[in-house]
Design an enzyme around this catalytic site. Structure first.
Site, short mmCIF file in Angstrom:
data_model
loop_
_atom_site.label_atom_id
_atom_site.label_comp_id
_atom_site.label_asym_id
_atom_site.label_seq_id
_atom_site.Cartn_x
_atom_site.Cartn_y
_atom_site.Cartn_z
N GLY A 101 27.61 34.87 40.11
CA GLY A 101 27.86 34.62 41.53
C GLY A 101 29.30 34.78 41.94
N GLU A 142 38.16 44.86 36.86
CA GLU A 142 39.55 44.44 37.14
C GLU A 142 39.92 44.70 38.60
OE1 GLU A 142 42.50 45.03 34.07
OE2 GLU A 142 40.91 45.27 32.58
N SER A 168 37.74 49.21 43.78
CA SER A 168 38.68 49.98 44.61
C SER A 168 38.91 49.29 45.97
CB SER A 168 38.14 51.39 44.83
OG SER A 168 38.17 52.09 43.60
N GLN A 210 31.17 70.19 37.00
CA GLN A 210 30.73 71.28 37.87
C GLN A 210 31.17 72.64 37.29
OE1 GLN A 210 28.81 70.49 40.27
NE2 GLN A 210 28.55 72.50 41.23
C1 LIG Z 1 32.13 47.87 32.02
C2 LIG Z 1 32.53 46.55 32.62
C3 LIG Z 1 33.30 45.66 31.89
C4 LIG Z 1 33.66 44.41 32.42
N1 LIG Z 1 34.38 43.54 31.65
C5 LIG Z 1 34.70 42.32 32.14
C6 LIG Z 1 35.41 41.38 31.33
O1 LIG Z 1 35.76 41.66 30.17
N2 LIG Z 1 35.68 40.16 31.84
C7 LIG Z 1 35.30 39.79 33.10
O2 LIG Z 1 35.58 38.67 33.49
N3 LIG Z 1 34.62 40.66 33.89
C8 LIG Z 1 34.30 41.92 33.45
N4 LIG Z 1 33.59 42.79 34.23
C9 LIG Z 1 33.13 42.38 35.53
C10 LIG Z 1 33.96 42.95 36.66
O3 LIG Z 1 35.22 42.37 36.68
C11 LIG Z 1 33.19 42.77 37.96
O4 LIG Z 1 32.07 43.64 37.91
C12 LIG Z 1 34.04 43.06 39.19
O5 LIG Z 1 34.99 42.07 39.39
C13 LIG Z 1 33.19 43.20 40.45
O6 LIG Z 1 32.34 42.12 40.60
P1 LIG Z 1 30.78 42.36 40.85
O7 LIG Z 1 30.30 43.38 39.89
O8 LIG Z 1 30.11 41.05 40.90
O9 LIG Z 1 30.69 43.04 42.29
P2 LIG Z 1 30.78 42.30 43.70
O10 LIG Z 1 31.90 41.34 43.73
O11 LIG Z 1 29.43 41.81 44.07
O12 LIG Z 1 31.16 43.53 44.62
C14 LIG Z 1 30.25 44.63 44.80
C15 LIG Z 1 30.92 45.64 45.68
O13 LIG Z 1 31.18 45.07 46.96
C16 LIG Z 1 32.34 45.65 47.52
N5 LIG Z 1 33.36 44.60 47.73
C17 LIG Z 1 33.57 43.48 47.00
N6 LIG Z 1 34.62 42.80 47.48
C18 LIG Z 1 35.09 43.48 48.52
C19 LIG Z 1 36.18 43.31 49.42
N7 LIG Z 1 37.00 42.24 49.33
N8 LIG Z 1 36.37 44.23 50.38
C20 LIG Z 1 35.55 45.31 50.51
N9 LIG Z 1 34.52 45.55 49.66
C21 LIG Z 1 34.30 44.65 48.68
C22 LIG Z 1 32.84 46.67 46.48
O14 LIG Z 1 32.30 47.94 46.76
C23 LIG Z 1 32.28 46.14 45.18
O15 LIG Z 1 32.18 47.15 44.17
C24 LIG Z 1 33.24 44.06 33.73
C25 LIG Z 1 32.48 44.97 34.47
C26 LIG Z 1 32.12 46.19 33.95
C27 LIG Z 1 31.30 47.15 34.76
#
Ligand SMILES: Cc1cc2nc3c(=O)[nH]c(=O)nc-3n(C[C@H](O)[C@H](O)[C@H](O)COP(=O)(O)OP(=O)(O)OC[C@H]3O[C@@H](n4cnc5c(N)ncnc54)[C@H](O)[C@@H]3O)c2cc1C
Length: 392
Positions: A121, A371, A374, A344
């Site tokens: 969450g 981390e 974008s 491509q």
């Molecule tokens: C391969 C991989 C390795 C990872 N390793 C780690 C790790 O070692 N430790 C750890 O703690 N986490 C890790 N993560 C988790 C990662 O940090 C989160 O996936 C990331 O912070 C995004 O959170 P979420 O996936 O819940 O997406 P959400 O927070 O639900 O966001 C989804 C999308 O909403 C949009 N969005 C979100 N916020 C905003 C905003 N403020 N403004 C505009 N658009 C927005 C963006 O398009 C975003 O991609 C990893 C993720 C991946 C894919």
């Protein structure tokens, strides 16, 4: 701020690292089952002295290491980076006992680290994390009391309860830097960082199967005991530990992306020079040549920004958050463009399972999300710009 060119010794070191990655690390990566911590690979990174350097190198050196390793072996790059991400909070904020217990083992590659911030969450909005650190009820012997007794200067024992998700190296790491809520309702100001060894009772985990072969999983905390000895930094100040770590690592995520972009570009130069088409080679077609030029142009521009952001970090410049965000954003988006364009220009062969570009196409996607996605980087950049603005 230097207008960037590397010292000859740095360029030579990068070439040496690319060769080491190809000769010593890639064979170990190829031997292992994808999606798991590759301990022989981590140990080899230790033997080569690269893990030690995570704690002695500056941000620019970290970027050069990540870029060079990624060029030849993304698995080695990722294993190195994850040791750094998980252990940096211990290096920067650990007590002498914590540092002595874990850092030498991380440096030699015998202990595997992980950084556990994200939750199902709370991803981008990390300050909303809800894994609870509840003060443990301390009942004085013989008192008969069943109410918790608070220590005068705050609790010294907690139980961690909740979940973490998408944690790289979980559930196989040897210890986790875990960010937990010590003060409910306090947002970023109520989070504490704990160093949690993997063998603590109540800590379990499951692996997750991702698009790219990445060791990653979810963690479940069922009243996991931690004490004041496990705190990293100060109680309720853990968010600073997390953000300080990310400020260092963000430009280097960009460097990882650059290594992949350069590998894709190099493959494209070679392929378009060899491939017969329309009575010549692919490179003789002007649209192909211009596309390759665009790939190189964007890669070099992103590289300058990554090096400049890392140098700003090393110099303690005031605008590190903005520069780190810009570098990570530009480099990861650029790498996506370069790798996609390389696919491509290679045609069907790039999509065959096992082709370098098929691998990079899967690998290049995640850094635009983790981390700080974008969009989150754009938010940081805008916030910093407006913070600097003096409105008359
Ligand atoms: C391969 C991989 C390795 C990872 N390793 C780690 C790790 O070692 N430790 C750890 O703690 N986490 C890790 N993560 C988790 C990662 O940090 C989160 O996936 C990331 O912070 C995004 O959170 P979420 O996936 O819940 O997406 P959400 O927070 O639900 O966001 C989804 C999308 O909403 C949009 N969005 C979100 N916020 C905003 C905003 N403020 N403004 C505009 N658009 C927005 C963006 O398009 C975003 O991609 C990893 C993720 C991946 C894919």
């Amino acid at each position: 701020m230097p207008a960037f060119s590397l010292e000859p010794s740095q360029t030579a070191r990068c070439a040496e690292l690319r060769a080491l990655a190809a000769e010593r690390l890639r064979p170990l990566a190829e031997k292992a089952e994808p999606g798991h911590v590759n301990r022989p690979l981590v140990a080899e990174l230790g033997r080569l002295g690269l893990l030690e350097r995570l704690f002695t190198a500056g941000a620019l050196d970290l970027c050069l290491m990540r870029e060079s390793l990624a060029h030849a072996c993304t698995e080695a790059e990722t294993a190195l980076a994850l040791q750094g991400l998980g252990a940096h909070p211990v290096h920067a904020h650990g007590t002498p006992a914590q540092r002595e217990r874990w850092l030498p083992a991380v440096g030699e590659g015998s202990a595997v680290a992980a950084f556990a911030l994200s939750e199902p969450g709370a991803g981008s909005d990390a300050a909303a994390l809800s894994l609870r650190a509840e003060p443990e009820a301390a009942t004085p012997a013989g008192s008969g009391a069943d109410q918790p007794v608070a220590a005068p200067d705050g609790p010294s024992r907690w139980r961690l309860t909740g979940e973490k998700c998408w944690i790289s190296n979980a559930p196989e790491a040897d210890f986790y830097t875990v960010f937990a809520r010590t003060t409910p309702g306090a947002g970023a100001r109520g989070v504490t960082a704990f160093l949690v060894p993997a063998d603590r009772p109540g800590l379990t985990g499951t692996a997750l199967d991702m698009l790219s072969p990445h060791p990653i999983g979810a963690l479940a905390f069922d009243a996991v005991p931690v004490s004041a000895d496990d705190v990293l930094g100060e109680v309720d100040r853990g968010f600073r530990v997390a953000m300080g770590t990310l400020n260092l690592f963000r430009p280097s995520v960009g460097a990882f992306a650059l290594g992949m972009a350069q590998a894709a570009l190099d493959a494209t130069l070679a392929h378009t020079s060899r491939r017969d088409a329309f009575g010549g080679k692919l490179r003789d077609l002007q649209s192909v040549a211009h596309t390759v030029a665009e790939m190189a142009l964007r890669t070099d521009a992103a590289r300058l920004m990554v090096y400049a952001a890392a140098t700003a970090y090393d110099e303690g410049a005031p605008d590190v958050p903005k520069r780190a965000a810009m570098a990570k954003l530009l480099a990861t988006e650029t790498a996506q463009y370069v790798v996609d364009t390389a696919v491509q220009l290679h045609g069907a062969r790039a999509l065959e399972r096992g082709h370098l570009l098929e691998h990079l196409y899967r690998e290049v996607r995640a850094p635009r999300i983790y981390e700080g996605a974008s969009e989150v980087q754009r938010g940081i950049i805008a916030k910093e710009l407006y913070a600097d603005l003096e409105v008359p």
